[in-house]
Design a protein around this motif. Structure first.
Motif, PDB file in Angstrom:
ATOM      1  N   LEU A  34       0.661  -0.914   0.041  1.00 56.38           N
ATOM      2  CA  LEU A  34      -0.468   0.270   0.159  1.00 56.38           C
ATOM      3  C   LEU A  34       0.827   1.619  -0.064  1.00 56.38           C
ATOM      4  N   ALA A  35       2.358   1.052   0.626  1.00 55.63           N
ATOM      5  CA  ALA A  35       2.515   2.274   0.416  1.00 55.63           C
ATOM      6  C   ALA A  35       3.014   2.482  -0.270  1.00 55.63           C
ATOM      7  N   SER A  36       3.926   1.302  -1.469  1.00 55.45           N
ATOM      8  CA  SER A  36       4.574   1.481  -2.593  1.00 55.45           C
ATOM      9  C   SER A  36       3.139   2.737  -3.545  1.00 55.45           C
ATOM     10  N   GLU A  37       1.717   2.211  -3.567  1.00 55.14           N
ATOM     11  CA  GLU A  37       1.020   2.429  -4.649  1.00 55.14           C
ATOM     12  C   GLU A  37       0.639   4.093  -4.091  1.00 55.14           C
ATOM     13  N   SER A  38       0.125   4.397  -2.563  1.00 58.22           N
ATOM     14  CA  SER A  38       0.744   5.768  -2.584  1.00 58.22           C
ATOM     15  C   SER A  38       0.912   6.691  -3.852  1.00 58.22           C
ATOM     16  N   SER A  39       0.304   7.995  -3.312  1.00 56.09           N
ATOM     17  CA  SER A  39       0.526   8.961  -4.335  1.00 56.09           C
ATOM     18  C   SER A  39       1.552  10.092  -4.062  1.00 56.09           C
ATOM     19  N   THR A  40       2.123   9.712  -2.700  1.00 56.37           N
ATOM     20  CA  THR A  40       3.592  10.800  -2.581  1.00 56.37           C
ATOM     21  C   THR A  40       4.700  10.475  -3.048  1.00 56.37           C
ATOM     22  N   THR A  41       5.899  11.556  -2.342  1.00 55.25           N
ATOM     23  CA  THR A  41       6.931  10.960  -2.922  1.00 55.25           C
ATOM     24  C   THR A  41       7.789   9.955  -2.370  1.00 55.25           C
ATOM     25  N   LEU A  42       8.339   9.370  -3.467  1.00 54.95           N
ATOM     26  CA  LEU A  42       9.228   7.740  -3.064  1.00 54.95           C
ATOM     27  C   LEU A  42       9.775   7.871  -1.717  1.00 54.95           C
ATOM     28  N   LEU A  43      10.562   9.400  -1.241  1.00 54.13           N
ATOM     29  CA  LEU A  43      10.943   9.030   0.102  1.00 54.13           C
ATOM     30  C   LEU A  43      10.325   9.106   1.141  1.00 54.13           C
ATOM     31  N   ALA A  44       9.155   9.940   1.173  1.00 51.04           N
ATOM     32  CA  ALA A  44       8.400   9.713   2.234  1.00 51.04           C
ATOM     33  C   ALA A  44       7.535   7.897   2.425  1.00 51.04           C
ATOM     34  N   GLN A  45       7.861   7.202   1.036  1.00 45.10           N
ATOM     35  CA  GLN A  45       7.045   5.616   0.817  1.00 45.10           C
ATOM     36  C   GLN A  45       8.107   5.248   2.090  1.00 45.10           C
ATOM     37  N   ALA A  46       9.684   5.641   1.547  1.00 44.82           N
ATOM     38  CA  ALA A  46      10.664   5.136   2.055  1.00 44.82           C
ATOM     39  C   ALA A  46      10.742   4.857   2.935  1.00 44.82           C
ATOM     40  N   ILE A  47      10.405   6.088   4.088  1.00 44.86           N
ATOM     41  CA  ILE A  47      10.682   5.956   5.285  1.00 44.86           C
ATOM     42  C   ILE A  47       9.766   5.651   6.170  1.00 44.86           C
ATOM     43  N   VAL A  48       8.681   4.878   5.367  1.00 42.46           N
ATOM     44  CA  VAL A  48       7.119   4.711   5.959  1.00 42.46           C
ATOM     45  C   VAL A  48       7.226   3.083   5.605  1.00 42.46           C
ATOM     46  N   THR A  49       8.123   2.696   4.772  1.00 43.79           N
ATOM     47  CA  THR A  49       8.328   1.094   4.165  1.00 43.79           C
ATOM     48  C   THR A  49       9.529   0.996   5.503  1.00 43.79           C
ATOM     49  N   SER A  50      10.696   1.614   5.263  1.00 40.43           N
ATOM     50  CA  SER A  50      11.341   1.267   6.705  1.00 40.43           C
ATOM     51  C   SER A  50      10.950   0.690   8.150  1.00 40.43           C
ATOM     52  N   PHE A  51      10.303   1.746   8.073  1.00 42.13           N
ATOM     53  CA  PHE A  51       9.487   1.584   9.564  1.00 42.13           C
ATOM     54  C   PHE A  51       8.465   0.259   9.675  1.00 42.13           C
ATOM     55  N   ILE A  52       8.454   0.298   8.516  1.00 38.95           N
ATOM     56  CA  ILE A  52       7.174  -1.115   8.560  1.00 38.95           C
ATOM     57  C   ILE A  52       7.457  -2.558   8.589  1.00 38.95           C
ATOM     58  N   LEU A  53       8.650  -2.187   7.902  1.00 39.09           N
ATOM     59  CA  LEU A  53       9.852  -2.922   8.171  1.00 39.09           C
ATOM     60  C   LEU A  53      10.421  -3.502   9.526  1.00 39.09           C
ATOM     61  N   ALA A  54      10.350  -2.641   9.555  1.00 39.84           N
ATOM     62  CA  ALA A  54      11.492  -3.014  11.203  1.00 39.84           C
ATOM     63  C   ALA A  54      11.041  -2.505  11.948  1.00 39.84           C
ATOM     64  N   PHE A  55       9.492  -2.659  12.203  1.00 44.41           N
ATOM     65  CA  PHE A  55       8.264  -2.637  13.334  1.00 44.41           C
ATOM     66  C   PHE A  55       7.625  -4.440  13.152  1.00 44.41           C
ATOM     67  N   ASN A  56       8.321  -5.078  12.386  1.00 41.98           N
ATOM     68  CA  ASN A  56       7.517  -6.118  11.482  1.00 41.98           C
ATOM     69  C   ASN A  56       5.962  -6.554  11.961  1.00 41.98           C
ATOM     70  N   GLY A  57       5.859  -5.338  12.358  1.00 37.16           N
ATOM     71  CA  GLY A  57       3.711  -5.666  11.769  1.00 37.16           C
ATOM     72  C   GLY A  57       3.149  -6.683  13.207  1.00 37.16           C
ATOM     73  N   PHE A  58       2.286  -6.196  13.780  1.00 36.49           N
ATOM     74  CA  PHE A  58       1.474  -7.477  14.825  1.00 36.49           C
ATOM     75  C   PHE A  58       1.232  -8.805  14.537  1.00 36.49           C
ATOM     76  N   SER A  59       2.248  -9.001  13.307  1.00 41.83           N
ATOM     77  CA  SER A  59       1.495 -10.963  13.002  1.00 41.83           C
ATOM     78  C   SER A  59       2.664 -11.305  13.387  1.00 41.83           C
ATOM     79  N   VAL A  60       4.050 -11.102  13.128  1.00 45.39           N
ATOM     80  CA  VAL A  60       5.290 -11.549  13.682  1.00 45.39           C
ATOM     81  C   VAL A  60       5.577 -11.154  14.908  1.00 45.39           C
ATOM     82  N   GLN A  61       5.342 -10.515  15.556  1.00 48.50           N
ATOM     83  CA  GLN A  61       5.424 -10.209  16.568  1.00 48.50           C
ATOM     84  C   GLN A  61       4.331 -11.162  17.328  1.00 48.50           C
TER      85      GLN A  61
END
Length: 407
Positions: free
Chosen positions: A280-307
């Protein structure tokens, strides 16, 4: 009111609410279940199974203790964990989550580490593997192989920084570095430990391999269940309307951080399941930098599923989950900040300018190596999963028959 009574009421209410939502929205539940099952069946199971089996054999034979004694002088001063933590860290990177938690729990069950050392170790060894970052996220979602370099650097550097911070977790838990007598070399002691571990484990190699397959598939079945469950929960939150309320809170936080509010739903979804959030972050219409920052946070947080997978694995030990959750938040902020810091010097000035040479990621003439591996998994993964599950059924049936015979 008693805290335990409150906890009981909250758990009963939450589970009942989810059960009613599943009954009221069966179509959405089915689609979300199929999506989660597809991810597990095609990618997660076949990519993790070989690493899990091999690591079980390495632990059983004694290779992990061999590595632990050799790398004790490195891991103990840096992270205040035994040298065997280097094996957990390497396998966690190679195979991805929840491998770090699985191997940490295994070391604790064998009394190779203390509970506090386990809490430090699991905090920085549970991470995304390179195949997922480069192939699934960078190439599959963003269609930008160079972005995988940024995400990987931020992700793994952030993990190491978390390890440095968590070394101060319970500083009173001192563990002096092992001293070696001058007449003995560290290599000699490591080999002795390897040999003794193999002798102590009296199982024939065939039995050891069967146990490794059995244990690995059991763990992956648990992983699959959590992936499907949280895919359904994420979908139901959107259908019911709770996601919109939570997204409003996240939108306010994004505005404070000067990030696009359009990333609220991707970030919320990623906090539950990283694959959906990254897409969903990759499909948003914002800048690539903002997408990358949010994606980095998502990957690091792991998500409640992995937790939740990690919490289930750690539940068999006395390693607490709270330090791991704190480390995930810390890793998320580290990874997001590092993405912002390295964006201009590495991505804009080096990779995007054409100065960087990335032959393995080059897509001009032929698919890259990582794309080829990802394509191979998507094509052969279902057959690997099916064959492995049939093997698991045969092993369970054979063991059940033997137990009835010898009773």
């Amino acid at each position: 009111m008693n805290v335990q009574v409150m906890k009981t009421i909250m758990l009963a209410t939450s589970v009942t609410f989810v059960a009613l939502a599943v009954i009221l929205f069966p179509d959405h539940t089915l689609e979300a279940s199929k999506s989660g099952l597809s991810m597990w069946w095609n990618i997660v199971f076949p990519s993790l199974l070989p690493f899990f089996i091999i690591s079980e054999l390495l632990i059983g034979i004694g290779v992990v203790r061999f590595i632990g004694i050799l790398l004790e002088p490195l891991m103990r001063p840096l992270f205040r964990v035994p040298g065997s933590g280097a094996f957990v860290f390497a396998m966690g990177i190679a195979s991805g989550f929840p491998a770090g938690a699985k191997y940490t729990a295994h070391l604790r069950q064998n009394n190779d580490i203390t509970a506090i050392e386990g809490e430090r170790l699991v905090s920085f060894t549970n991470c995304s593997n390179p195949l997922f970052i480069f192939a699934a996220v960078a190439v599959g979602f963003f269609h930008n192989p160079a972005l995988g370099v940024i995400l990987a650097i931020a992700h793994y550097t952030g993990n190491i920084l978390v390890g440095f911070v968590m070394r101060f977790h319970h500083p009173e838990d001192a563990h002096p570095t092992e001293m070696i007598r001058s007449s003995e070399s560290r290599l000699g002691l490591a080999f002795t430990a390897l040999h003794q571990t193999r002798l102590i484990d009296t199982r024939p190699f065939g039995k050891m391999m069967g146990d490794a397959v059995h244990s690995s598939i059991k763990t992956l079945l648990m992983v699959g269940g959590f992936i499907i469950l949280f895919s359904v929960l994420n979908e139901l939150l959107g259908v019911i309307g709770i996601a919109a309320i939570l997204a409003g809170v996240i939108r306010s936080i994004l505005l404070l951080l000067q990030l696009s509010p359009e990333l609220d739903i991707p970030l919320l979804s990623g906090m539950f399941e990283i694959t959906l959030g990254s897409r969903l972050a990759s499909e948003s219409s914002t800048t690539l930098l903002a997408q990358a920052i949010v994606t980095s946070f998502i990957l690091a947080f792991n998500g409640f599923s992995v937790q939740a997978q990690v919490a289930s694995i750690l539940a068999d030990t006395d390693i607490r989950f709270k330090p791991f959750f704190f480390a995930r938040l810390l890793h998320g902020f580290f990874a997001a900040f590092l993405t912002l810091v390295i964006w201009k010097p590495i991505y804009l000035d080096y990779l995007s300018s054409g100065n960087g040479s990335l032959p393995v990621l080059n897509r001009e003439d032929a698919p890259s190596f990582i794309e080829s591996v990802y394509s191979f998994l998507t094509q052969t993964g279902p057959w690997i999963t099916l064959f492995s599950l049939l093997t698991f059924i045969i092993l369970v049936t054979y063991r059940a028959g033997n137990q009835r015979i010898f009773k």
